[in-house]
Structures are given as C-alpha cells and as structure tokens.
Design a protein around this motif. Structure first.
Motif, short mmCIF file in Angstrom:
data_model
loop_
_atom_site.label_atom_id
_atom_site.label_comp_id
_atom_site.label_asym_id
_atom_site.label_seq_id
_atom_site.Cartn_x
_atom_site.Cartn_y
_atom_site.Cartn_z
N VAL A 14 0.88 -1.17 0.00
CA VAL A 14 0.00 0.00 0.00
C VAL A 14 0.91 1.22 0.00
O VAL A 14 1.69 1.41 0.93
CB VAL A 14 -0.93 0.02 1.23
N ASP A 15 0.80 2.02 -1.05
CA ASP A 15 1.66 3.20 -1.19
C ASP A 15 0.77 4.43 -1.26
O ASP A 15 0.08 4.65 -2.26
CB ASP A 15 2.52 3.08 -2.45
N ILE A 16 0.78 5.23 -0.18
CA ILE A 16 -0.04 6.44 -0.10
C ILE A 16 0.89 7.61 0.17
O ILE A 16 1.43 7.75 1.27
CB ILE A 16 -1.09 6.34 1.02
N ASN A 17 1.14 8.42 -0.82
CA ASN A 17 1.96 9.62 -0.62
C ASN A 17 1.90 10.50 -1.85
O ASN A 17 1.44 10.09 -2.92
CB ASN A 17 3.42 9.24 -0.27
N ALA A 18 2.36 11.72 -1.71
CA ALA A 18 2.44 12.64 -2.84
C ALA A 18 3.50 12.13 -3.81
O ALA A 18 4.61 11.80 -3.42
CB ALA A 18 2.77 14.04 -2.36
N GLY A 19 3.13 12.03 -5.08
CA GLY A 19 4.07 11.57 -6.10
C GLY A 19 4.19 10.07 -6.22
O GLY A 19 5.11 9.57 -6.89
N ALA A 20 3.26 9.31 -5.61
CA ALA A 20 3.36 7.85 -5.63
C ALA A 20 3.36 7.28 -7.05
O ALA A 20 4.00 6.26 -7.32
CB ALA A 20 2.21 7.24 -4.83
N LEU A 21 2.66 7.95 -7.98
CA LEU A 21 2.58 7.43 -9.35
C LEU A 21 3.91 7.51 -10.08
O LEU A 21 4.13 6.78 -11.06
CB LEU A 21 1.53 8.20 -10.15
N ASP A 22 4.79 8.38 -9.62
CA ASP A 22 6.06 8.57 -10.33
C ASP A 22 6.89 7.30 -10.34
O ASP A 22 7.74 7.12 -11.23
CB ASP A 22 6.87 9.70 -9.69
N ASP A 23 6.68 6.42 -9.37
CA ASP A 23 7.49 5.19 -9.30
C ASP A 23 6.63 3.95 -9.42
O ASP A 23 6.94 2.90 -8.88
CB ASP A 23 8.28 5.15 -7.98
N LEU A 24 5.51 4.06 -10.15
CA LEU A 24 4.62 2.90 -10.30
C LEU A 24 5.34 1.72 -10.95
O LEU A 24 5.25 0.58 -10.47
CB LEU A 24 3.40 3.29 -11.12
N ALA A 25 6.09 1.98 -12.01
CA ALA A 25 6.80 0.89 -12.70
C ALA A 25 7.81 0.22 -11.77
O ALA A 25 7.91 -1.02 -11.72
CB ALA A 25 7.50 1.42 -13.95
N GLY A 26 8.56 1.03 -11.01
CA GLY A 26 9.54 0.47 -10.08
C GLY A 26 8.89 -0.34 -8.99
O GLY A 26 9.38 -1.41 -8.59
N LEU A 27 7.76 0.14 -8.48
CA LEU A 27 7.05 -0.59 -7.43
C LEU A 27 6.60 -1.95 -7.93
O LEU A 27 6.77 -2.98 -7.25
CB LEU A 27 5.85 0.23 -6.95
N LEU A 28 6.03 -2.00 -9.13
CA LEU A 28 5.54 -3.27 -9.67
C LEU A 28 6.68 -4.24 -9.89
O LEU A 28 6.54 -5.45 -9.67
CB LEU A 28 4.79 -3.02 -10.99
N HIS A 29 7.83 -3.72 -10.32
CA HIS A 29 8.98 -4.59 -10.53
C HIS A 29 9.58 -5.05 -9.22
O HIS A 29 9.83 -6.25 -9.01
CB HIS A 29 10.04 -3.86 -11.36
N ASP A 30 9.80 -4.12 -8.29
CA ASP A 30 10.44 -4.46 -7.02
C ASP A 30 9.60 -5.44 -6.20
O ASP A 30 10.15 -6.29 -5.48
CB ASP A 30 10.70 -3.20 -6.19
N GLN A 31 8.28 -5.33 -6.29
CA GLN A 31 7.40 -6.23 -5.53
C GLN A 31 7.09 -7.52 -6.29
O GLN A 31 6.24 -8.30 -5.88
CB GLN A 31 6.09 -5.50 -5.19
N ARG A 32 7.77 -7.72 -7.42
CA ARG A 32 7.62 -8.94 -8.23
C ARG A 32 6.19 -9.13 -8.74
O ARG A 32 5.75 -10.25 -8.96
CB ARG A 32 8.08 -10.17 -7.44
N ILE A 33 5.49 -8.03 -8.92
CA ILE A 33 4.15 -8.10 -9.49
C ILE A 33 4.23 -8.19 -11.00
O ILE A 33 3.45 -8.89 -11.66
CB ILE A 33 3.32 -6.88 -9.06
#
Length: 359
Positions: A14-33
């Motif tokens: 769960v990522d709730i913060n200002a600018g969270a969309l800026d790292d959407l690709a990195g989040l999906l990769h890092d979390q193995r999604i």
C-alpha cells in the motif's frame, strides 16, 4: 495444537503519498508483481487519458484499455479484451467505476489487480467486492483483494473536492455500521468478528476526529488509510458487515427510490449514519458526526441534497428491504411511518439545538 494465528487477505503493498505514481513501474517490478512490464491498464476516457500520457513512457510494455462505464457488461467486455494478452497483472487506474470493472475483469481472467485510485470517494478501492450496474439495477460481485494499492495525493487533490467529501461520509459511516453489527450480536446472536469490527471502527474514528480539512495532506493520508483499512476489514469479515448497516440501507433506498436524483454515495451514507446514530440514542456521537460532516461540507439534512421530509421518511421506511436479513437499528425499532416522521423531527431539533448552543 490449535491454530494460533490466521492469515488476513490484504494487499502486498500500500503506497499512499504525494508523487506515488512517479514510481509505479519500479514498485511493480520491485514487488515482483510484473517483471516483464506486460500490464493491462484499465482507464477512463477523461482523467485516465491524461494519466496515460504521463505514465506511458515509464510503462512501455502496457496495453491500455478504455472502460466505457461501470456496468457488468463493461466489465465482461474488458475481461474479454484482456484475456488473450498474456499479462502479468491488471492495473485499474481511476475512480470507483473503473477500479470495480478492473477488479471484476482481473478475477474473471485470473490475474492480480493493482488498484491505482484517482479519487477517495468510497471504501471500494481495496474491498473484495466489485459493485456494477446490471439489468436488475446494481449488483455486488465477490472478487479477490487488490495485490497492491497506490494512491498519489497529488492526483487526489486534482479531483473535484466532492469526491474527497464523499469518502469522508463513507468512512465515518463505519462507526454506525459497527454499532449495528454489535446490536445484531446482542439481540440476534449474530457472529461478530472483533478484528474486522476494530479495523472498521478505528478507520472511521480516525477520520471523524482528525482536525484537518479535505485539502491537507495529513487528513488525506488518514482518509486514504481509513478507506483501505475498511476494505481489508470486509475481507476479514467475509462480507460488507463492518462497513454497511442502517447507513447504507438508507443510501441504497435513496438510489432505488430516486435513481435520477440520488446524491453521492458518501453524502447519503454520512447522513444515514448521523440519523441512525440518533435513533440509537447516542447523542454525543450523533452530535459529533453532525459537526464533522458540516465542517467538511457534507449534508446532515435531506433537504441539503434536494429531498423533502416525506421523501426521507419514505427512504427510511423502505431501507430494510434493500438488505434482507441484515439486522440494524431500523429493523430493531421497526418504526411506523408516523414514528419515523417523529424521529426525524427529533433529529432536526437536536441539530438545531446543538448549533444554537455552539453559536
């Protein structure tokens, strides 16, 4: 040996913060999604298209699908369009209708869902339910929880403020819904899940008692967290009981009786929660609800959203029929039309007295 703990269905991240969309690709990769970057992204035709322009460079492997609306047919069409794509995950990018369509489609084709909310209008963004319009009106369909929830506060602030206000009303209504659940437990012996009740109630209390306004990052964070926790509480309970009592029955009655005039989900739920809390005789909580709803620009009287007293009485009388088998303060009191009218007059008088005293 007895099982000492239980597994709780909840998002991986769960990522709730200002600018969270800026790292959407990195989040999906890092979390193995999504290692490959092959994503099916469901968007709306308006704000979704603008976000597509922003995000496309960072998601080169994504295929974008525009969702026509929030109907069951829309969700089935979306699933049919996605099923041959060999994607890692489905991303629902938008408001409640888009996310609910994406939830249903992802479940239908057996893929995990990433919910990227562009507004905070209600608690469905992390719930195990997809609410979709169908030929019979509106249906609720069981789906898995999102595997990830991303809420960019910068994007939330760009949406009309009425969406945030709606989320406030929906979150605060948890307090009334849990009180109804406890009533059903005392009177009818209905099982109550203490963890689910605690999560939903504390989510509502956090929003109710936060001093900030709908434009503050601190308040928006608490509201977003509260809506996410409410969704998880429904997964824990196995149904919507922690977040749906008389407040939502009244909301559904408005939707069914006056479909072309109904206000937002959260406006109606907040009003329903304040009235139901008054019916329970909890004056202190009802007064606080009214003050907080007022402070955030939400209605506390039906006339403030275009309904007359007789129409509100009609909605309250009809409300138990919207959720057969659910026991709330409305079923408990089983008020006649005249008794509902008298209770409403008492409610209005209590509001006027409290406001006169405060003034």
């Amino acid at each position: 040996m007895p099982v000492l703990t239980r597994l709780i269905p909840s998002p991986l991240v769960v990522d709730i913060n200002a600018g969270a969309l800026d790292d959407l690709a990195g989040l999906l990769h890092d979390q193995r999604i999504s290692h490959s970057g092959k994503l099916a992204v469901a968007i709306s035709g308006g704000s979704g298209q603008r976000l597509r322009e922003r995000l496309s460079p960072a998601l080169p492997g994504a295929t974008w699908y525009e969702v026509g609306g929030g109907t069951l047919d829309d969700a089935i069409k979306l699933a049919d369009a996605m099923k041959s794509g060999h994607y890692d995950a489905v991303v629902g990018l938008g408001g409640g209708k888009i996310i609910d369509c994406a939830k249903f489609a992802a479940a239908r084709i057996g893929l995990p869902l990433v919910a990227v909310a562009t507004n905070l209008s209600h608690d469905g963004l992390c719930s195990p339910v997809a609410t979709l319009d169908n030929d019979a009106g509106r249906g609720s369909y069981g789906v898995p929880n999102p595997i990830a929830v991303v809420i960019d506060l910068d994007v939330i602030r760009q949406a009309p403020i009425r969406f945030v206000r709606s989320g406030v009303g929906d979150a605060i209504s948890n307090i009334s819904a849990v009180a109804d659940w406890e009533l059903a437990h005392r009177v009818k012996g209905e099982d109550i899940d203490g963890l689910a009740a605690a999560m939903a109630r504390q989510a509502g209390e956090a929003v109710l008692r936060h001093p900030g306004n709908c434009e503050d990052d601190g308040f928006l964070t608490v509201l977003a967290e509260g809506l996410v926790l409410t969704g998880i509480s429904m997964s824990v309970a196995g149904d919507s009981r922690p977040a749906s009592g008389a407040c939502h029955e009244i909301n559904h009655a408005f939707d069914l009786l006056f479909p072309k005039r109904a206000a937002s989900h959260g406006e109606q739920c907040g009003l329903g929660a304040a009235f139901a809390t008054h019916l329970r005789g909890d004056k202190e909580t009802a007064d606080l609800m009214v003050r907080v709803l007022r402070r955030h620009g939400l209605p506390v009287l039906p006339t403030e959203i275009g309904f007359q007293e007789d129409e509100f009485v009609q909605a309250v009388e009809f409300a138990p029929q919207t959720r057969p088998g659910r026991y709330t303060i409305l079923e408990h009191l089983d008020l006649s039309t005249d008794q509902i009218r008298d209770a409403y007059a008492d409610y209005v008088q209590a509001i006027h007295s409290a406001e006169a005293h405060a003034g």
